[in-house]
Write a protein that holds these residues in place. Structure first.
Motif, PDB file in Angstrom:
ATOM      1  N   UNK A   1       0.944  -1.204   0.013  1.00 21.46           N
ATOM      2  CA  UNK A   1       0.009  -0.224  -0.082  1.00 21.46           C
ATOM      3  C   UNK A   1       0.905   1.352   0.007  1.00 21.46           C
ATOM      4  N   UNK A   2       0.684   2.273  -0.902  1.00 22.41           N
ATOM      5  CA  UNK A   2       1.147   3.287  -0.865  1.00 22.41           C
ATOM      6  C   UNK A   2       0.812   4.444   0.122  1.00 22.41           C
ATOM      7  N   UNK A   3       1.957   4.875   0.552  1.00 22.71           N
ATOM      8  CA  UNK A   3       1.768   5.754   2.191  1.00 22.71           C
ATOM      9  C   UNK A   3       2.165   7.242   1.637  1.00 22.71           C
ATOM     10  N   UNK A   4       1.778   8.219   2.313  1.00 16.97           N
ATOM     11  CA  UNK A   4       2.128   9.653   2.147  1.00 16.97           C
ATOM     12  C   UNK A   4       3.715   9.702   2.070  1.00 16.97           C
ATOM     13  N   UNK A   5       4.372   9.132   2.862  1.00 18.33           N
ATOM     14  CA  UNK A   5       6.043   9.218   2.648  1.00 18.33           C
ATOM     15  C   UNK A   5       6.505   8.700   1.602  1.00 18.33           C
ATOM     16  N   UNK A   6       5.831   7.641   0.917  1.00 19.33           N
ATOM     17  CA  UNK A   6       6.285   7.075  -0.424  1.00 19.33           C
ATOM     18  C   UNK A   6       6.027   8.046  -1.423  1.00 19.33           C
ATOM     19  N   UNK A   7       4.829   8.727  -1.500  1.00 18.46           N
ATOM     20  CA  UNK A   7       4.857   9.875  -2.278  1.00 18.46           C
ATOM     21  C   UNK A   7       5.707  11.214  -1.995  1.00 18.46           C
ATOM     22  N   UNK A   8       5.918  11.334  -0.681  1.00 16.70           N
ATOM     23  CA  UNK A   8       7.004  12.414  -0.594  1.00 16.70           C
ATOM     24  C   UNK A   8       8.370  12.038  -1.056  1.00 16.70           C
TER      25      UNK A   8
ATOM     26  N   UNK B   1       9.875  15.663  -1.780  1.00 10.64           N
ATOM     27  CA  UNK B   1       9.660  16.718  -0.824  1.00 10.64           C
ATOM     28  C   UNK B   1      10.285  17.790  -0.648  1.00 10.64           C
ATOM     29  N   UNK B   2      11.506  17.543   0.325  1.00 10.68           N
ATOM     30  CA  UNK B   2      12.127  18.639   0.540  1.00 10.68           C
ATOM     31  C   UNK B   2      12.729  19.582  -0.395  1.00 10.68           C
ATOM     32  N   UNK B   3      13.259  19.006  -1.526  1.00 11.07           N
ATOM     33  CA  UNK B   3      13.964  19.627  -2.507  1.00 11.07           C
ATOM     34  C   UNK B   3      12.905  21.168  -3.010  1.00 11.07           C
ATOM     35  N   UNK B   4      11.759  20.898  -2.809  1.00 10.82           N
ATOM     36  CA  UNK B   4      10.655  21.972  -3.209  1.00 10.82           C
ATOM     37  C   UNK B   4      11.157  23.299  -2.296  1.00 10.82           C
TER      38      UNK B   4
ATOM     39  N   UNK C   1       9.349   3.411  -6.944  1.00  6.62           N
ATOM     40  CA  UNK C   1       8.746   2.751  -8.087  1.00  6.62           C
ATOM     41  C   UNK C   1       9.571   1.298  -8.048  1.00  6.62           C
ATOM     42  N   UNK C   2      10.820   1.199  -8.082  1.00  5.85           N
ATOM     43  CA  UNK C   2      11.386   0.000  -8.305  1.00  5.85           C
ATOM     44  C   UNK C   2      11.353  -1.083  -6.809  1.00  5.85           C
ATOM     45  N   UNK C   3      11.065  -0.319  -5.890  1.00 12.25           N
ATOM     46  CA  UNK C   3      10.994  -1.097  -4.505  1.00 12.25           C
ATOM     47  C   UNK C   3       9.423  -1.441  -4.517  1.00 12.25           C
ATOM     48  N   UNK C   4       8.574  -1.063  -5.499  1.00  9.74           N
ATOM     49  CA  UNK C   4       7.123  -1.430  -5.344  1.00  9.74           C
ATOM     50  C   UNK C   4       6.451  -0.750  -4.326  1.00  9.74           C
ATOM     51  N   UNK C   5       6.899   0.255  -4.011  1.00  2.00           N
ATOM     52  CA  UNK C   5       6.077   0.909  -2.872  1.00  2.00           C
ATOM     53  C   UNK C   5       4.852   1.949  -3.796  1.00  2.00           C
ATOM     54  N   UNK C   6       5.519   2.373  -5.008  1.00  2.00           N
ATOM     55  CA  UNK C   6       4.472   3.333  -5.807  1.00  2.00           C
ATOM     56  C   UNK C   6       4.479   2.718  -7.187  1.00  2.00           C
ATOM     57  N   UNK C   7       3.276   2.371  -7.860  1.00  2.00           N
ATOM     58  CA  UNK C   7       3.293   1.746  -9.126  1.00  2.00           C
ATOM     59  C   UNK C   7       3.692   2.865 -10.358  1.00  2.00           C
ATOM     60  N   UNK C   8       4.016   2.409 -11.302  1.00  2.00           N
ATOM     61  CA  UNK C   8       4.373   3.286 -12.557  1.00  2.00           C
ATOM     62  C   UNK C   8       2.959   4.207 -12.770  1.00  2.00           C
TER      63      UNK C   8
END
Length: 288
Positions: A1-8, A13-16, A72-79
């Protein structure tokens, strides 16, 4: 399951924190700094995050070999999810640009197209750094879209810095060469001198603004230049990666120097607070 941290992690996120200064610099040097600048800065952030998500989507096969820990390669976020995030953030960025009116949207559209072109086509080619630099320059012009011609020198300064950092960053995995690191250092020195010189020549800035601009340009040259000099002496992957991260963080004092040169010293001081925040945030989520 994709979490908020995965999206971050996906969008870096910090580079913004290195992005809003583009709009502030563009607005300051054109004398149009105001409430609309906040909307343009938010637009810049969304487009930057879109580019980061799109970067990982485009590089997913390469990252599976070189950086398998990425989302993505770790499977936490799908393409598919990464592509949707990129598309949604792009739409949000263009929509927020509307705060600045038609001229701002007229800059945001090619900026968004440049971001997508870089990640999907240009990144692995010799034109990659040029396209990335163009994106950063357009980001500054977005902030100065009310009077874009006056924002061109600031846009070129940040574009040159971005090109140097992008070329050097290509050695983050396998290392670079002393020549590439020395070229980046020379670019940093030239950009700092140009920005400091422009700030000193601005008659309307006042003594405090001229002094602040020169001091901040020197801060930028010292911090970024020191890391690039280390990479020139030892261009291994770890040192190059460190220099790249410093180059990203170095955007902040460079932007602040331009803002101060435009007469907005208090804004420049406030912008510098993003530097420590970026360093702290980078300890949890990598900006590169």
């Amino acid at each position: 399951m994709t979490t908020a941290r995965d999206i971050a992690e996906l969008v870096r996120l910090p580079a913004a924190l290195s992005v809003p200064g583009d709009a502030l610099a563009g607005a300051a040097v054109t004398g149009t700094l105001g409430w609309r600048t906040a909307g343009l800065a938010a637009s810049s952030v969304c487009l930057y995050w879109a580019g980061m998500a799109l970067n990982d989507y485009a590089d997913r096969e390469l990252d599976a070999v070189e950086r398998p820990e990425r989302p993505i390669p770790s499977g936490r976020v799908s393409p598919t999810a990464a592509l949707r995030v990129a598309g949604g953030l792009t739409a949000a960025g263009i929509g927020l640009a509307a705060v600045g009116g038609r001229r701002a949207v007229a800059v945001a559209l090619p900026l968004a197209a440049t971001v997508w072109t870089y990640d999907m086509l240009a990144k692995p080619t010799p034109l990659g750094p040029v396209v990335m630099a163009a994106a950063r320059s357009l980001d500054v012009l977005l902030g100065g879209s009310a009077a874009p011609r006056r924002a061109v020198p600031a846009a070129l300064a940040l574009g040159a810095h971005t090109a140097a950092v992008t070329v050097l960053s290509r050695g983050e995995v396998h290392g670079s060469s002393p020549a590439v690191a020395r070229a980046a250092l020379a670019t940093t020195t030239a950009v700092a001198a140009a920005v400091a010189g422009t700030g000193l020549r601005r008659g309307r800035t006042g003594a405090l603004g001229r002094l602040a601009s020169a001091t901040l340009a020197g801060t930028y040259a010292l911090t970024v230049g020191r890391a690039q000099a280390a990479a020139a002496a030892s261009p291994d992957a770890v040192t190059v990666r460190r220099a790249t991260g410093t180059g990203i963080r170095g955007m902040v004092p460079l932007q602040a120097a331009l803002v101060a040169g435009g007469g907005a010293v208090a804004t420049a001081v406030g912008l510098m607070a993003a530097g420590p925040a970026l360093r702290a945030a980078a300890k949890g989520i990598s900006p590169t």
